[in-house]
Design a protein around this motif. Sequence first.
Motif, mmCIF file in Angstrom:
data_model
loop_
_atom_site.group_PDB
_atom_site.id
_atom_site.type_symbol
_atom_site.label_atom_id
_atom_site.label_comp_id
_atom_site.label_asym_id
_atom_site.label_seq_id
_atom_site.Cartn_x
_atom_site.Cartn_y
_atom_site.Cartn_z
ATOM 1 N N ARG A 135 2.208 1.819 -3.457
ATOM 2 C CA ARG A 135 1.022 2.458 -4.402
ATOM 3 C C ARG A 135 0.796 3.980 -3.991
ATOM 4 O O ARG A 135 0.560 4.539 -4.890
ATOM 5 C CB ARG A 135 -0.135 1.593 -4.366
ATOM 6 C CG ARG A 135 0.057 0.361 -4.967
ATOM 7 C CD ARG A 135 -1.503 -0.379 -5.217
ATOM 8 N NE ARG A 135 -2.288 -0.406 -4.027
ATOM 9 C CZ ARG A 135 -2.186 -1.575 -3.201
ATOM 10 N NH1 ARG A 135 -1.725 -2.590 -3.505
ATOM 11 N NH2 ARG A 135 -2.958 -1.692 -2.078
ATOM 12 N N LYS A 172 0.941 -1.413 -0.140
ATOM 13 C CA LYS A 172 0.223 0.133 -0.078
ATOM 14 C C LYS A 172 0.986 1.452 0.240
ATOM 15 O O LYS A 172 0.485 2.147 -0.633
ATOM 16 C CB LYS A 172 -0.897 0.116 1.312
ATOM 17 C CG LYS A 172 -2.083 -0.984 1.212
ATOM 18 C CD LYS A 172 -3.047 -1.036 2.400
ATOM 19 C CE LYS A 172 -4.132 -1.956 2.153
ATOM 20 N NZ LYS A 172 -5.088 -1.864 3.289
ATOM 21 N N GLY A 186 1.505 6.908 -6.509
ATOM 22 C CA GLY A 186 0.470 7.860 -6.937
ATOM 23 C C GLY A 186 0.763 9.157 -6.509
ATOM 24 O O GLY A 186 0.516 10.161 -7.379
#
Length: 274
Positions: free
Chosen positions: A5, A2, A9
């Motif tokens: 990511r 996570k 992002g």
Amino acid sequence: MKSIRFLLGLLLTALVLGPLMMMVWLSLNPDEANITAIIGTARAFFPSGFSLQNYREIISDPYQPFLRYLFNTLFIAVCLIGTGVMVNSAAAFALAWGHGKYRQWVLALIIAVFVIPGEGLTIPLILMVSRWGWLDSYQVQIVPFIASAFSIFLFYQFFSKLPAELIEAARIDGASLFTTYLRIGLPLSKPVIATTAILGFLDVWNSYLWPSMVTRGVEFRPLSVAMAAYFGNQQSYWGNVTAFAVLMALPVIIVFLIFQRWFVASVVGSGVKG
């Protein structure tokens, strides 16, 4: 995973928003000498001044009337998108649910026209509008582009997936094909309308080749051509140039925010489930 990511992002967001934020900060900097010193460096991505002077100069410039350019572009975009949605969606509905074997031939012709580069039609088209006396006008930037092969195909893809029971029920009730289109097809096609509206608006906003060939003065000139002319005349005034660019980008952002819900729905894959 996570956190990876999240970092990816964040990096992607910085890459997308970084140039835009630099443009905003430079447009708010009233010191042209300071802009010249920091442009092209990391300091340009951070605010170094706050003033609306550049914006006031852009809006009040008598030689490059920004408000006139803005009105021209908005008028062309609204007229083109409004008439284009009605014409293209009606044509697509007729191709999807009309009668006759001609529909497949017309659809094949539309797809063939879609793959032809627009630049290849520029010279014949400009000869036609020149004979009609349309040069340097609004209609020369609107009428030739109302019918769009891409928009017709997009609407056709949507209408062809409508449940046949809806169309048959309307026919049994005595509704004509056009009435069925107005009462059933058009209200259900909001995601496609939003998609074609956004893409059409972007196309008008960024159009340069055709307006530069058919407009001569400021009376009918859109923002894209004015931006090129302004940049050529004001290369050393980066504060004014970036202010012009920010003002030009704002309507596009506003239009996307208005239609983004339907646009996202269409991109993800909208459809009518029976």
